[in-house]
Design an enzyme around this catalytic site. Structure first.
Site, PDB file in Angstrom:
ATOM      1  N   ALA A 102      60.369  52.309  48.482  1.00 21.45           N
ATOM      2  CA  ALA A 102      61.121  51.351  47.879  1.00 21.45           C
ATOM      3  C   ALA A 102      60.934  49.880  48.889  1.00 21.45           C
ATOM      4  O   ALA A 102      61.724  49.999  50.071  1.00 21.45           O
ATOM      5  CB  ALA A 102      62.492  51.345  47.641  1.00 21.45           C
ATOM      6  N   SER A 131      53.436  50.343  57.528  1.00 28.07           N
ATOM      7  CA  SER A 131      52.273  49.740  57.236  1.00 28.07           C
ATOM      8  C   SER A 131      51.242  49.353  58.494  1.00 28.07           C
ATOM      9  O   SER A 131      52.006  49.213  59.547  1.00 28.07           O
ATOM     10  CB  SER A 131      52.483  48.392  56.329  1.00 28.07           C
ATOM     11  N   TYR A 173      56.507  40.173  55.732  1.00 26.37           N
ATOM     12  CA  TYR A 173      56.576  41.062  55.324  1.00 26.37           C
ATOM     13  C   TYR A 173      56.290  42.408  56.333  1.00 26.37           C
ATOM     14  O   TYR A 173      57.031  43.386  56.381  1.00 26.37           O
ATOM     15  CB  TYR A 173      55.173  41.308  54.424  1.00 26.37           C
ATOM     16  N   LYS A 178      58.443  45.641  58.152  1.00 28.95           N
ATOM     17  CA  LYS A 178      58.048  46.991  58.195  1.00 28.95           C
ATOM     18  C   LYS A 178      58.393  47.501  59.539  1.00 28.95           C
ATOM     19  O   LYS A 178      58.809  48.501  59.835  1.00 28.95           O
ATOM     20  CB  LYS A 178      56.662  47.235  57.894  1.00 28.95           C
ATOM     21  N   ARG A 208      37.834  46.293  56.435  1.00 28.37           N
ATOM     22  CA  ARG A 208      39.186  47.023  56.678  1.00 28.37           C
ATOM     23  C   ARG A 208      38.976  48.532  56.283  1.00 28.37           C
ATOM     24  O   ARG A 208      37.963  49.021  56.099  1.00 28.37           O
ATOM     25  CB  ARG A 208      39.998  46.599  55.458  1.00 28.37           C
TER      26      ARG A 208
HETATM   27  C1  WQD Z   1      41.434  42.862  52.420  1.00 26.59           C
HETATM   28  C2  WQD Z   1      40.263  42.007  52.713  1.00 26.59           C
HETATM   29  C3  WQD Z   1      40.615  39.802  52.883  1.00 26.59           C
HETATM   30  C4  WQD Z   1      41.647  39.196  48.740  1.00 26.59           C
HETATM   31  C5  WQD Z   1      47.114  44.011  53.244  1.00 26.59           C
HETATM   32  C6  WQD Z   1      48.567  43.678  53.392  1.00 26.59           C
HETATM   33  C7  WQD Z   1      49.448  44.663  52.826  1.00 26.59           C
HETATM   34  C8  WQD Z   1      48.728  46.134  53.208  1.00 26.59           C
HETATM   35  C9  WQD Z   1      47.552  46.140  53.314  1.00 26.59           C
HETATM   36  C10 WQD Z   1      50.599  47.639  52.671  1.00 26.59           C
HETATM   37  C11 WQD Z   1      40.619  40.990  53.932  1.00 26.59           C
HETATM   38  C12 WQD Z   1      39.618  40.084  51.703  1.00 26.59           C
HETATM   39  C13 WQD Z   1      41.309  39.724  49.892  1.00 26.59           C
HETATM   40  C14 WQD Z   1      40.547  38.208  48.163  1.00 26.59           C
HETATM   41  C15 WQD Z   1      39.045  38.620  49.854  1.00 26.59           C
HETATM   42  N1  WQD Z   1      49.410  46.980  52.382  1.00 26.59           N
HETATM   43  N2  WQD Z   1      40.128  39.379  50.486  1.00 26.59           N
HETATM   44  N3  WQD Z   1      39.497  38.185  48.795  1.00 26.59           N
HETATM   45  O1  WQD Z   1      44.706  41.518  54.083  1.00 26.59           O
HETATM   46  O2  WQD Z   1      44.019  43.645  54.885  1.00 26.59           O
HETATM   47  O3  WQD Z   1      46.398  43.183  54.293  1.00 26.59           O
HETATM   48  O4  WQD Z   1      46.845  45.395  54.072  1.00 26.59           O
HETATM   49  O5  WQD Z   1      51.282  47.576  53.944  1.00 26.59           O
HETATM   50  O6  WQD Z   1      49.223  44.513  51.468  1.00 26.59           O
HETATM   51  O7  WQD Z   1      48.948  43.488  54.985  1.00 26.59           O
HETATM   52  O8  WQD Z   1      44.574  43.277  52.436  1.00 26.59           O
HETATM   53  O9  WQD Z   1      43.578  43.461  50.394  1.00 26.59           O
HETATM   54  O10 WQD Z   1      44.797  41.228  50.960  1.00 26.59           O
HETATM   55  O11 WQD Z   1      42.464  41.792  52.149  1.00 26.59           O
HETATM   56  O12 WQD Z   1      38.036  38.418  50.258  1.00 26.59           O
HETATM   57  O13 WQD Z   1      40.712  37.710  47.006  1.00 26.59           O
HETATM   58  O14 WQD Z   1      39.643  41.515  51.614  1.00 26.59           O
HETATM   59  O15 WQD Z   1      40.292  38.639  53.775  1.00 26.59           O
HETATM   60  O16 WQD Z   1      39.387  40.727  54.527  1.00 26.59           O
HETATM   61  P1  WQD Z   1      44.640  42.808  53.977  1.00 26.59           P
HETATM   62  P2  WQD Z   1      43.882  42.550  51.307  1.00 26.59           P
END
Ligand code: WQD
Length: 323
Positions: free
Chosen positions: A73, A116, A140, A144, A220
């Site tokens: 949660a 995270s 956020y 965590k 990622r």
């Molecule tokens: C991934 C990649 C963006 C959206 C998240 C958060 C958090 C965590 C997981 C739990 C990046 C690119 C994204 C878009 C894009 N979860 N992107 N267009 O930024 O790694 O972080 O990690 O804790 O939710 O910290 O995840 O999915 O936002 O982005 O090009 O519309 O996709 O630049 O390279 P992120 P993301």
């Protein structure tokens, strides 16, 4: 004995609840349903409430004979946390302290915490190991990191035993299409790619293509929700068998770029995914991926799903819900 799952009506929580029940484990879900989805419970025993109400937590633990907790949660939007930080400090941090207080009052001393990889911020070395610096870059991620420390300090003051699981990028849906990520409340890449592919939004915005990566787009470590669920069950068993307190990375150890995600989606979709290149999102690291070795040696766990399985399961889940 029973496992209490907070946030069990959420994305990874519902996958974990389903797995626990399939293994014959008794489960009670505690969820406020503020962001959870009752349908995702699939009939699991459920108590609606707020983890901030420690008296309620104690009552649920006693009534159901709870002996361990899996704590999902939390609110998890990096962007929202920067415009409405109070929501995150209260729900995530105060909520965790109150949850643990309620557990302790009921004599429950084992917790698996959904943390995270965002706690690492922008890494200065790769792959990321658990001893990399904790340098959150948004509220956020900071919550965590603080939640981990709150839990760790209850280990010192009250003998709470814990495992903190640092997810990299959770993605994918159950292979039968029953459970998946709610794309109406997420800003994460893969559900947004599916929205664009299925015509439920405008073109996907590729947030920067000038990063120091092979194709210029962000890289990622995408980890399947079902692999995450398996890790939580393994962590519960690890604690039950006397394992010591530990934080573990949950990733594949493999990085995938935004353009590679688009190409994989186009293979499943059978045609191109509308997208446009726009500027970088402030604070986004170029490359993030895990060293998952410690989770392997500690829990005997490793990710089994490939990126193509992640994309295929996500695509099928969302396509089946597009009216
Ligand atoms: C991934 C990649 C963006 C959206 C998240 C958060 C958090 C965590 C997981 C739990 C990046 C690119 C994204 C878009 C894009 N979860 N992107 N267009 O930024 O790694 O972080 O990690 O804790 O939710 O910290 O995840 O999915 O936002 O982005 O090009 O519309 O996709 O630049 O390279 P992120 P993301």
């Amino acid at each position: 004995m029973t496992v209490l799952v907070t946030g069990g009506a959420g994305y990874i929580g519902s996958h974990t609840v389903r797995l626990l029940r399939s293994l014959g484990r008794d489960v009670i879900v505690l969820d406020s349903l503020v962001r959870g989805n009752r349908e995702a419970l699939l009939g699991a025993p459920f108590e609606q409430g707020d983890i901030c109400d420690s008296t309620f937590v104690t009552d649920v633990c006693r009534r159901y004979g709870v002996d361990s907790v899996v704590h999902f949660a939390a609110y998890k939007s990096a962007g929202e946390s920067m415009t409405n930080p109070g929501l995150y400090w209260r729900n995530n941090v105060f909520g965790t302290a109150q949850l643990v207080e309620g557990m302790i009052d009921a004599g429950v001393k084992q917790i698996v915490f959904s943390s995270s990889a965002a706690v690492y911020g922008n890494p200065d070395r790769l792959p990321i190991t658990e001893d990399c610096p904790i340098r959150p870059e948004n509220v956020y991620a900071e919550t965590k990191a603080v939640m981990e420390r709150v839990i760790s300090w209850y280990g010192v003051t009250h003998g709470l035993r814990w495992v903190s699981l640092r997810y990299f990028n959770a993605a994918g849906a159950s292979s039968d299409g029953v459970l998946g990520e709610d794309w109406s409340i997420t800003t994460n890449l893969i559900p947004l790619v599916m929205k664009a592919a299925l015509g439920a939004s405008g073109p996907l915005q590729v947030l920067g293509n000038d990063y120091p990566t092979p194709d210029g787009t962000g890289v990622r470590d995408y980890i399947h929700a079902e692999d995450l669920a398996v890790a939580h069950v393994a962590a519960l068993d690890y604690l039950q068998s006397g394992g010591g307190n530990v934080a573990l990375n949950l990733g594949t150890g493999v990085g995938t770029s935004v353009l590679e995600i688009l190409k994989a989606t186009e293979r499943v979709h059978g045609s191109s995914v509308p997208h446009e290149i726009v500027g970088r999102r402030p604070g986004d690291p170029a490359i993030v991926y895990a060293d998952p070795t410690l989770a392997g040696t500690t829990l005997g766990w490793h990710a089994r799903h490939t990126i193509d399985e992640i994309i295929t399961s996500a695509y099928n889940f969302h396509r089946s819900r597009v009216v």
